[in-house]
Write a protein that holds these residues in place. Structure first.
Motif, PDB file in Angstrom:
ATOM      1  N   PHE A 156      18.731 -11.341  12.014  1.00 32.14           N
ATOM      2  CA  PHE A 156      17.625 -11.869  11.197  1.00 32.14           C
ATOM      3  C   PHE A 156      16.502 -12.404  12.089  1.00 32.14           C
ATOM      4  O   PHE A 156      16.750 -12.851  13.197  1.00 32.14           O
ATOM      5  CB  PHE A 156      18.150 -13.003  10.299  1.00 32.14           C
ATOM      6  N   TYR A 157      15.367 -12.333  11.512  1.00 28.84           N
ATOM      7  CA  TYR A 157      14.179 -12.884  12.179  1.00 28.84           C
ATOM      8  C   TYR A 157      13.434 -13.737  11.143  1.00 28.84           C
ATOM      9  O   TYR A 157      13.140 -13.289  10.039  1.00 28.84           O
ATOM     10  CB  TYR A 157      13.284 -11.751  12.682  1.00 28.84           C
ATOM     11  N   PHE A 158      13.134 -14.942  11.540  1.00 33.74           N
ATOM     12  CA  PHE A 158      12.397 -15.837  10.639  1.00 33.74           C
ATOM     13  C   PHE A 158      10.963 -15.974  11.129  1.00 33.74           C
ATOM     14  O   PHE A 158      10.724 -16.318  12.286  1.00 33.74           O
ATOM     15  CB  PHE A 158      13.091 -17.207  10.597  1.00 33.74           C
ATOM     16  N   GLU A 159      10.041 -15.700  10.281  1.00 40.84           N
ATOM     17  CA  GLU A 159       8.609 -15.799  10.604  1.00 40.84           C
ATOM     18  C   GLU A 159       8.144 -17.186  10.125  1.00 40.84           C
ATOM     19  O   GLU A 159       8.019 -17.436   8.922  1.00 40.84           O
ATOM     20  CB  GLU A 159       7.831 -14.702   9.874  1.00 40.84           C
ATOM     21  N   LEU A 165      11.845 -14.402   5.956  1.00 37.55           N
ATOM     22  CA  LEU A 165      13.077 -14.048   6.684  1.00 37.55           C
ATOM     23  C   LEU A 165      13.188 -12.534   6.667  1.00 37.55           C
ATOM     24  O   LEU A 165      13.186 -11.921   5.589  1.00 37.55           O
ATOM     25  CB  LEU A 165      14.309 -14.675   6.016  1.00 37.55           C
ATOM     26  N   TYR A 166      13.301 -11.956   7.846  1.00 36.62           N
ATOM     27  CA  TYR A 166      13.394 -10.490   7.948  1.00 36.62           C
ATOM     28  C   TYR A 166      14.781 -10.114   8.536  1.00 36.62           C
ATOM     29  O   TYR A 166      15.272 -10.791   9.425  1.00 36.62           O
ATOM     30  CB  TYR A 166      12.306  -9.926   8.875  1.00 36.62           C
TER      31      TYR A 166
END
Length: 188
Positions: A156-159, A165-166
């Protein structure tokens, strides 16, 4: 036997010394010949008897040897018979034991022999059913393990600027959001 009737008649009818003496000599010579011939016949008979005795003695020895061999053969046959009887008894005992083992095996396998309590469960069918159930469960577990092996943990990637949340990577799982709650499930 010699006929001495003529010599006896001559002896009876002899009247003078010379006639008497002549008839006696003639009678004595004829008797002597007869005795010698009889002696020869006796010697022949004695020889025949001795030969017959030797043959009889030899036959007796042969018979004794034959009897001894026959007794040895009988003793040997008795030993063989005893061994055969013992082997037959052992074989009979082993056959009885085998029959008992076969009955007990049948009792444990399918029951219905009347040899032990609670034997009327067909153990073969019971354990075959249990084995099948375990095999089915093992297949299900193998299928689930196969399915889980396809799962790739998601990244996951959080912007922070957008508060988004990606998901960067992952396979075999699916995400859904309901009422602000993130749910995931294994995709079949």
């Amino acid at each position: 036997m010699a006929d001495i009737s003529k010599e006896i008649e001559n002896f009876r009818s002899a009247r003078y010394g010379r006639e008497v003496r002549g008839s006696m000599i003639s009678l004595a010579e004829k008797l002597n010949q007869e005795v010698e011939a009889g002696g020869d016949k006796i010697d022949e008979q004695v020889e025949i008897i001795l030969q017959t005795k030797e043959q009889s003695d030899a036959a007796v020895e042969t018979a004794k040897t034959a009897v001894q061999r026959a007794n040895e053969s009988i003793d040997h046959a008795d030993q063989i018979l005893t061994q055969a009887t013992e082997q037959a008894d052992r074989a009979r005992d082993e056959a009885d034991a085998s029959e008992g083992s076969a009955t007990l095996s049948r009792s444990w396998a399918i029951g219905a022999t009347g040899t032990r309590d609670g034997e009327n469960t067909n153990n073969s069918m019971y354990f075959a059913g249990r084995s099948q159930a375990q095999a089915d469960r093992a297949q299900q577990e193998a299928d689930r393990a196969s399915q889980y092996s396809q799962i790739v943990a998601p990244g996951f990637y959080f912007e922070p600027e957008t508060a988004m949340l990606y998901m960067k990577a992952g396979a075999g799982v699916d995400f859904t959001i309901a009422d602000a709650t993130l749910y995931w499930k294994v995709v079949a």
